[in-house]
Design a protein around this motif. Structure first.
Motif, short mmCIF file in Angstrom:
data_model
loop_
_atom_site.label_atom_id
_atom_site.label_comp_id
_atom_site.label_asym_id
_atom_site.label_seq_id
_atom_site.Cartn_x
_atom_site.Cartn_y
_atom_site.Cartn_z
N UNK A 117 41.94 37.59 40.77
CA UNK A 117 40.79 38.51 40.64
C UNK A 117 40.05 39.74 41.77
N UNK A 118 40.33 38.78 42.76
CA UNK A 118 40.06 39.69 44.02
C UNK A 118 40.70 41.07 44.15
N UNK A 119 41.90 40.25 43.91
CA UNK A 119 43.16 41.70 44.38
C UNK A 119 43.31 42.56 42.86
N UNK A 120 42.59 42.41 42.10
CA UNK A 120 42.52 42.89 40.06
C UNK A 120 41.10 43.91 40.78
N UNK A 121 40.06 43.23 41.20
CA UNK A 121 38.58 44.23 41.31
C UNK A 121 38.92 45.21 42.13
N UNK A 122 39.57 45.02 43.15
CA UNK A 122 39.87 45.89 44.35
C UNK A 122 40.49 46.99 44.08
N UNK A 123 41.38 46.65 42.97
CA UNK A 123 42.68 47.79 43.03
C UNK A 123 42.03 48.51 41.58
N UNK A 124 40.88 47.80 40.94
CA UNK A 124 40.18 48.60 39.75
C UNK A 124 39.01 49.56 40.64
#
Length: 345
Positions: A117-124
């Motif tokens: 979730x932290x990776x995808x939220x950061x990429x978004x």
């Protein structure tokens, strides 16, 4: 024993009213949150402790993808861990809530779930491609307006056909459609529809064009960053954004990763179908919505109305049933939280 389906909320649910949610409800889970914060410090990100403990709420700060996703995941997972005395028969989520549902189902460990979730939220947040707008196709009593949904989808399609205009269905959300696209597409759609119920169309702050082809670069970056080793068999049935069920003992972790970092990112998320599947396949006594926030209850109720569940056909019928014998427990509400935790918070 009372059976329950657990539903994890998505972006936009950690609002001003939720400031301090982790400290207020989950002070005893400091070790879990410190592991999450150690990872964020290593990445140069603001900690959950600082965000949740801020003196005031900031839209610019708290709704950023790299902050909001981590906060919401921590709230949802911690709430799930507090549920007791119930037989949880399945787990699902809305949009970003899919990542939380993966962890709640056991398909990701708590720490692997945070990494996802932290990776995808950061990429978004880094890409911040496009935006979202929300519009209903039901009336104020949650009854579908004949032909309205088809009209809205047709309008989105004709808008997207115009040069320079990107627009597509993002989330089928109970009695509402979330449309996503670039600024030209969103603005054209919003200009073409009449205002509804005093607040729609509603542009969603700091949201990207989630669940559309515009997110292909984010999906690719997610696949590059998040290995298959993070994923495993769920221990609870897991209902995805197509209404498909991932069963314990019959799930291929590689396929689950591919869906999570592929279709789930770039194709429409059908939350209504997920709830319909939950109701019809598992027939729970209760639908539990983890925190933070309280806004997802309406979409769950609208989805049950559209599924013709338990004879509930309108908002007023749902409210009468909910008052007599609750079928939805939102953990963001103190009185409903007490129904599922068996202890004071």
């Amino acid at each position: 024993m009372t059976t329950a389906v657990v539903i994890c909320p998505g972006r936009g649910t950690y609002t001003k009213a939720e400031l301090g949610y982790l400290a207020r409800h989950h002070g005893e889970k400091a070790a879990l949150f410190e592991r999450f914060d150690a990872r964020r410090r290593a990445l140069g990100q603001e900690t959950l402790a600082a965000l949740d403990g801020a003196a005031s709420y900031s839209v610019a700060r708290h709704t950023r993808g790299d902050n909001a996703s981590a906060l919401i995941y921590a709230c949802s997972l911690a709430d799930f861990q507090d549920i007791s005395g119930l037989d949880i028969v399945a787990v699902t989520g809305n949009s970003m809530g899919w990542y939380s549902a993966l962890a709640c189902s056991g398909a990701l460990s708590a720490d692997a779930g945070f990494e996802v979730v932290n990776t995808m939220g950061t990429l978004m947040q880094q890409h911040l491609i496009g935006g979202q707008t929300l519009y209903p196709f039901t009336d104020e009593n949650w009854r579908p307006i004949a032909g309205r949904k088809a009209e809205l989808l047709a309008l989105a399609e004709t808008t997207a056909a115009r040069p320079g205009h990107d627009l597509a269905l993002s989330i089928d959300l109970g009695g509402m459609l979330v449309l996503a696209g670039n600024e030209a597409g969103l603005a054209a759609f919003e200009a073409a529809i009449p205002p509804a119920q005093g607040r729609f169309p509603m542009r969603l702050a700091n949201h990207a064009a989630f669940h559309t082809a515009l997110q292909a670069p984010v999906a690719a970056a997610g696949r590059a960053a998040l290995p298959e080793a993070l994923f495993r068999q769920p221990t609870l049935p897991l209902i995805d954004g197509r209404g498909a069920i991932w069963w314990p003992g019959a799930t291929e972790p590689a396929a689950l990763r591919l869906y999570t970092l592929g279709h789930q990112v770039v194709a429409p998320y059908d939350f209504t179908r997920a709830i319909t599947t939950a109701a019809r396949e598992f027939a729970p006594d209760l639908f539990i919505i983890t925190g933070p926030g309280t806004t997802l209850g309406g979409a769950v109720a609208q989805s049950l109305i559209l599924a013709d569940w338990a004879g509930i056909d309108t908002k007023s019928a749902f409210q009468a049933r909910q008052s007599a014998s609750p079928i939805i427990a939102s953990m963001g509400l103190a009185d409903q939280r007490s129904l599922v935790t068996q202890r004071e918070k």
